[in-house]
Enzyme design. Structure first.
Site, short mmCIF file in Angstrom:
data_model
loop_
_atom_site.label_atom_id
_atom_site.label_comp_id
_atom_site.label_asym_id
_atom_site.label_seq_id
_atom_site.Cartn_x
_atom_site.Cartn_y
_atom_site.Cartn_z
CE LYS A 108 -3.14 2.80 2.67
NZ LYS A 108 -3.66 3.10 4.02
CB ALA A 195 -8.22 7.84 4.63
N GLY A 196 -10.94 8.16 6.42
CA GLY A 196 -12.04 9.07 6.68
C GLY A 196 -13.29 8.43 7.25
CG ASN A 217 -5.52 1.74 11.96
OD1 ASN A 217 -4.34 2.01 11.93
ND2 ASN A 217 -6.03 1.12 13.01
#
Length: 265
Positions: A108, A195-196, A217
């Site tokens: 990644k 993300a977010g 995460n």
């Protein structure tokens, strides 16, 4: 007897660069209180892809406490990431380090632009992706929600793209679903929202929009009960995928009777 969702899951596997993944929830390993909690959350999530920041979490030195003692590489696909890298050189170094340690040729790829927003340095990202693809890596790039950048990343050989829904760790949810939909129309590779995400409804929405997977995460590790939230995210991703495949009803301005009235009079 009709098949349940679990029965049909093998027919709905996510394929990236010839590799098949059953779960469409991918999870990170940062911000937990310890490796034991990380393991419990990963297990509760049902994920089969687990991403690890090479420069922040020990996965290369087996003489010290190692995350891989808790997250079995035989059970999970370990996806090293270059989180925390602000230059092409740093990103290349940590990707190569993970492969040299025998972890994976999957990576990644993150090349960040600044510490405040953690937005990607898109020029650096494309450059690093081009180099790593030539070196035989399977590059999954973390990028912004820009359809042009996504196309350029695919053009240099990335088999998937991973646009943000909102800034890393912000929990703001999907800020621009329209750009994500344009990316899905522009590129012909899997799109993983990265993300977010803040809570389960965000994950479900991402999947309902047509994302191929969701990586998170902080939304799990930062929850009051990470293990419970991991399980919630599992159900949300499954529900969102099912809804996407089922096809939602059209939106209408006015009401429509749910029961037919023809023939009643």
């Amino acid at each position: 007897m009709e098949k349940s969702y679990e029965d049909t899951m093998p027919d709905d596997r996510l394929i990236i660069a010839g590799r098949a993944f059953t779960s469409r929830l991918w999870v990170g390993t940062g911000k937990y209180k310890d490796f034991a909690e990380t393991k419990k959350a990963v297990e509760a999530s049902g994920a089969d892809v687990v991403t690890v920041a090479v420069r922040r979490v020990n996965i290369t030195d087996r003489s010290k406490e190692n995350l891989l003692d808790y997250i079995d590489p035989k059970k999970y696909t370990i996806l090293p990431n270059t989180a925390g890298c602000y230059s092409v050189e740093d990103a290349l170094r940590y990707a190569r380090l993970a492969r040299a340690a025998g972890i994976s040729d999957l990576v990644k790829l993150e090349v960040l632009g600044d510490e405040k927003t953690l937005f990607p340095d898109t020029a650096g990202l494309i450059e690093a992706a081009r180099i790593l693809v030539k070196e035989g890596f399977v590059v999954l790039p973390y990028t912004n929600d820009d359809p042009i950048v996504a196309k350029k990343l695919v053009d240099v050989g990335c088999p998937a793209v991973m646009p943000l829904a909102a800034p890393i760790g912000s929990g703001l949810g999907i800020r621009n679903p329209y750009n994500l939909k344009i990316i899905m129309e522009t590129v012909k590779v899997p799109m993983i929202v990265d993300a977010g995400v803040g809570t389960a409804s965000d994950a479900a929405l991402a999947m309902e929009y047509g994302a191929d997977a969701v990586l998170m995460n902080t939304a799990i590790a930062g929850a009051r009960d990470p293990i419970m939230m991991a399980e919630a995210m599992k159900y949300a991703v499954d529900a969102g995928r099912l809804a996407y495949r089922a096809g939602r009803i059209p939106r209408k301005l006015y009401a429509t009777a749910s029961s037919p009235i023809e023939g009643m009079l």
